[in-house]
Design a protein around this motif. Structure first.
Motif, PDB file in Angstrom:
ATOM      1  N   ARG A  31       2.150   1.691  13.240  1.00 25.56           N
ATOM      2  CA  ARG A  31       1.584   2.302  12.034  1.00 25.56           C
ATOM      3  C   ARG A  31       2.587   2.197  10.887  1.00 25.56           C
ATOM      4  NH1 ARG A  31       0.342   8.190  13.189  1.00 25.56           N
ATOM      5  NH2 ARG A  31      -1.024   7.272  14.757  1.00 25.56           N
ATOM      6  N   PHE A  32       2.129   1.690   9.765  1.00 28.04           N
ATOM      7  CA  PHE A  32       2.917   1.561   8.542  1.00 28.04           C
ATOM      8  C   PHE A  32       2.450   2.659   7.591  1.00 28.04           C
ATOM      9  CE2 PHE A  32       3.263  -1.239   4.490  1.00 28.04           C
ATOM     10  CZ  PHE A  32       4.471  -0.658   4.146  1.00 28.04           C
ATOM     11  N   SER A  33       3.371   3.547   7.182  1.00 33.24           N
ATOM     12  CA  SER A  33       2.972   4.749   6.436  1.00 33.24           C
ATOM     13  C   SER A  33       3.801   4.964   5.181  1.00 33.24           C
ATOM     14  CB  SER A  33       3.094   5.985   7.336  1.00 33.24           C
ATOM     15  OG  SER A  33       2.375   5.833   8.531  1.00 33.24           O
ATOM     16  N   TYR A  34       3.182   5.685   4.245  1.00 33.80           N
ATOM     17  CA  TYR A  34       3.817   6.039   2.971  1.00 33.80           C
ATOM     18  C   TYR A  34       3.622   7.524   2.733  1.00 33.80           C
ATOM     19  CZ  TYR A  34       4.374   6.344  -2.139  1.00 33.80           C
ATOM     20  OH  TYR A  34       4.767   6.700  -3.409  1.00 33.80           O
ATOM     21  N   PHE A  56       8.901   5.419   3.037  1.00 39.71           N
ATOM     22  CA  PHE A  56       8.073   4.549   3.867  1.00 39.71           C
ATOM     23  C   PHE A  56       8.609   4.589   5.294  1.00 39.71           C
ATOM     24  CE2 PHE A  56       7.962   2.852  -0.426  1.00 39.71           C
ATOM     25  CZ  PHE A  56       6.604   2.651  -0.645  1.00 39.71           C
ATOM     26  N   ARG A  57       7.689   4.508   6.265  1.00 40.04           N
ATOM     27  CA  ARG A  57       8.117   4.545   7.665  1.00 40.04           C
ATOM     28  C   ARG A  57       7.240   3.628   8.511  1.00 40.04           C
ATOM     29  NH1 ARG A  57       5.663   9.331   6.374  1.00 40.04           N
ATOM     30  NH2 ARG A  57       3.697   9.768   7.455  1.00 40.04           N
ATOM     31  N   PHE A  58       7.790   3.240   9.647  1.00 38.12           N
ATOM     32  CA  PHE A  58       7.071   2.403  10.599  1.00 38.12           C
ATOM     33  C   PHE A  58       7.153   3.078  11.960  1.00 38.12           C
ATOM     34  CE2 PHE A  58       6.891  -0.956  13.811  1.00 38.12           C
ATOM     35  CZ  PHE A  58       5.753  -1.651  13.426  1.00 38.12           C
ATOM     36  N   GLU A  73       5.373  23.047  -2.564  1.00 36.43           N
ATOM     37  CA  GLU A  73       4.967  24.341  -3.122  1.00 36.43           C
ATOM     38  C   GLU A  73       3.871  24.149  -4.166  1.00 36.43           C
ATOM     39  OE1 GLU A  73       6.963  28.293  -5.265  1.00 36.43           O
ATOM     40  OE2 GLU A  73       8.216  26.624  -4.586  1.00 36.43           O
ATOM     41  N   GLY A  74       2.742  24.823  -3.954  1.00 32.82           N
ATOM     42  CA  GLY A  74       1.633  24.752  -4.898  1.00 32.82           C
ATOM     43  C   GLY A  74       0.850  23.455  -4.849  1.00 32.82           C
ATOM     44  N   GLY A  75       1.096  22.626  -3.834  1.00 30.09           N
ATOM     45  CA  GLY A  75       0.403  21.340  -3.771  1.00 30.09           C
ATOM     46  C   GLY A  75      -0.087  21.021  -2.374  1.00 30.09           C
ATOM     47  N   ALA A  76      -0.372  19.750  -2.138  1.00 30.35           N
ATOM     48  CA  ALA A  76      -0.914  19.305  -0.852  1.00 30.35           C
ATOM     49  C   ALA A  76      -0.033  18.229  -0.243  1.00 30.35           C
ATOM     50  CB  ALA A  76      -2.335  18.764  -1.041  1.00 30.35           C
ATOM     51  N   PHE A  77       0.045  18.252   1.069  1.00 27.38           N
ATOM     52  CA  PHE A  77       0.676  17.163   1.817  1.00 27.38           C
ATOM     53  C   PHE A  77      -0.259  15.956   1.766  1.00 27.38           C
ATOM     54  CE2 PHE A  77       0.806  14.567   5.559  1.00 27.38           C
ATOM     55  CZ  PHE A  77       2.149  14.411   5.868  1.00 27.38           C
ATOM     56  N   LYS A  78       0.296  14.792   1.418  1.00 27.04           N
ATOM     57  CA  LYS A  78      -0.524  13.586   1.353  1.00 27.04           C
ATOM     58  C   LYS A  78       0.247  12.404   1.927  1.00 27.04           C
ATOM     59  CE  LYS A  78      -2.768  15.094  -2.955  1.00 27.04           C
ATOM     60  NZ  LYS A  78      -2.990  14.782  -4.399  1.00 27.04           N
ATOM     61  N   SER A  79      -0.432  11.632   2.762  1.00 27.62           N
ATOM     62  CA  SER A  79       0.180  10.413   3.279  1.00 27.62           C
ATOM     63  C   SER A  79      -0.887   9.348   3.489  1.00 27.62           C
ATOM     64  CB  SER A  79       0.923  10.673   4.592  1.00 27.62           C
ATOM     65  OG  SER A  79       0.017  10.953   5.636  1.00 27.62           O
ATOM     66  N   LEU A  80      -0.463   8.096   3.375  1.00 23.19           N
ATOM     67  CA  LEU A  80      -1.324   6.933   3.588  1.00 23.19           C
ATOM     68  C   LEU A  80      -0.734   6.106   4.721  1.00 23.19           C
ATOM     69  CD1 LEU A  80      -2.244   5.471   0.075  1.00 23.19           C
ATOM     70  CD2 LEU A  80      -3.858   5.920   1.925  1.00 23.19           C
ATOM     71  N   SER A  81      -1.595   5.550   5.567  1.00 27.43           N
ATOM     72  CA  SER A  81      -1.077   4.716   6.645  1.00 27.43           C
ATOM     73  C   SER A  81      -2.060   3.623   7.004  1.00 27.43           C
ATOM     74  CB  SER A  81      -0.755   5.569   7.874  1.00 27.43           C
ATOM     75  OG  SER A  81      -1.919   6.137   8.409  1.00 27.43           O
ATOM     76  N   VAL A  82      -1.516   2.557   7.553  1.00 25.23           N
ATOM     77  CA  VAL A  82      -2.311   1.435   8.052  1.00 25.23           C
ATOM     78  C   VAL A  82      -1.929   1.212   9.499  1.00 25.23           C
ATOM     79  CG1 VAL A  82      -2.904  -1.000   7.797  1.00 25.23           C
ATOM     80  CG2 VAL A  82      -2.358   0.362   5.779  1.00 25.23           C
ATOM     81  N   ASP A 115      10.829  -0.581  -1.428  1.00 26.57           N
ATOM     82  CA  ASP A 115      10.600  -1.889  -2.041  1.00 26.57           C
ATOM     83  C   ASP A 115       9.358  -1.774  -2.912  1.00 26.57           C
ATOM     84  OD1 ASP A 115       9.360  -4.763  -2.095  1.00 26.57           O
ATOM     85  OD2 ASP A 115      11.428  -5.030  -1.412  1.00 26.57           O
ATOM     86  N   PRO A 116       9.378  -2.326  -4.131  1.00 32.41           N
ATOM     87  CA  PRO A 116       8.202  -2.221  -5.022  1.00 32.41           C
ATOM     88  C   PRO A 116       6.952  -2.860  -4.422  1.00 32.41           C
ATOM     89  CG  PRO A 116       9.860  -3.744  -5.910  1.00 32.41           C
ATOM     90  CD  PRO A 116      10.509  -2.993  -4.814  1.00 32.41           C
ATOM     91  N   LEU A 117       7.110  -3.852  -3.556  1.00 34.64           N
ATOM     92  CA  LEU A 117       5.948  -4.475  -2.928  1.00 34.64           C
ATOM     93  C   LEU A 117       5.222  -3.474  -2.025  1.00 34.64           C
ATOM     94  CD1 LEU A 117       7.335  -8.004  -1.969  1.00 34.64           C
ATOM     95  CD2 LEU A 117       5.680  -7.460  -3.763  1.00 34.64           C
ATOM     96  N   TYR A 118       5.997  -2.640  -1.335  1.00 36.44           N
ATOM     97  CA  TYR A 118       5.390  -1.617  -0.477  1.00 36.44           C
ATOM     98  C   TYR A 118       4.568  -0.637  -1.309  1.00 36.44           C
ATOM     99  CZ  TYR A 118       8.188  -2.897   3.667  1.00 36.44           C
ATOM    100  OH  TYR A 118       8.729  -3.539   4.753  1.00 36.44           O
TER     101      TYR A 118
END
Length: 266
Positions: A31-34, A56-58, A73-82, A115-118
């Motif tokens: 899994r590739f995640s941001y 970024f993590r793998f 604080e005052g927000g939401a946890f958000k992550s994207l993964s493939v 990396d900006p590509l990520y």
């Protein structure tokens, strides 16, 4: 072999407004995640990792890991993964002639350099969160292929990880269980990761421990909970999930049955 799962989109978005733990703690595919916002800590039984906004993590397949997700604080946890499943990687390997040169026993989760590509790639996933998986398989498959190409360009050493299609071999059952008893996964996961069928796992387990896996796991988890509460001063509500229980009331009932006192009385 593990049972087949329902077909899900390999592109996943997580959003939580309160602290969250994952359910089953098994990573079946790479899994590739941001990390879009908030913080995530992971533990693979040996060490703990922390990932903050912008990281970024793998995550490597066939590993046990616990996840804790903390919103800002005052927000939401958000992550994207493939997710990069084995068939997708095999197809890529044939098309581009990529293969693993050696087996790598490295860490369960890798921190990737920025990396900006990520970042551009992860931003491009947003529209795919709104489309249905059915009928758009080719579009999603192209994003998976793009993810693999980017990973190989920025982190070429991942080739030996991505294209290693070997399955777990038979390993020392006692050492594995004593290290991983606190992961809340089904027995077939333990069997798979120790290189055994479920039937062979149960048979080997009972020869080794003179009891069933279910009984041993509950007793071992309760032992660890008793130690953490009595010797480390931890609260039962902070312990039960860490040692592998899903429900506090079930944990309290089992604890009292074994030790004669409720965990809050220790």
């Amino acid at each position: 072999m593990l049972p087949q799962r329902d077909k899900k989109s390999p592109i996943a978005y997580s959003c939580y407004f309160t602290r969250s733990r994952e359910g089953e703690q098994f990573v079946p595919e790479h899994r590739f995640s941001y990390q879009v916002a908030g913080t995530m800590t992971t533990n693979d039984g040996s060490r703990e990792y922390a990932f903050n906004e912008g990281d970024f993590r793998f995550s490597r397949r066939n590993h046990l890991m616990k996840f804790l997700k903390f919103p800002p604080e005052g927000g939401a946890f958000k992550s994207l993964s493939v997710s990069l499943d084995q068939q997708t990687l095999r197809n890529f390997s044939i098309e581009f002639g990529c293969k693993a040169e050696k087996h790598v026993n490295g860490e369960a989760i890798l921190r990737l350099k920025h990396d900006p590509l990520y970042k551009c790639f992860m931003d491009s996933l947003q529209p795919y969160l709104q489309i249905e998986q059915e009928g758009n398989e080719d579009l999603v498959a192209n994003k998976q292929k793009e993810a693999i190409l980017l990973l190989l360009k920025v982190n070429p050493e991942l080739q030996d990880v991505l294209f290693d299609f070997s399955e777990p071999g038979k390993i020392d059952l006692e050492a594995f269980m004593n290290k991983n008893f606190h992961f809340n996964v089904e027995l077939n996961r333990f069997a798979y990761l120790t290189g055994r069928s479920l039937a062979t796992f149960k048979r080997d387990f009972e020869k080794l421990f003179s009891t069933t896996p279910g009984r041993w796991l509950q007793h071992r988890r309760l032992q660890e909970a008793h130690y953490l509460i009595k010797e480390k001063g931890k609260a039962p509500s902070d312990v039960y999930m860490d040692v592998g229980f899903e429900d506090l009331s079930h944990f309290s009932f089992a604890f009292k049955k074994l030790y004669g006192l409720a965990p809050s009385r220790i």
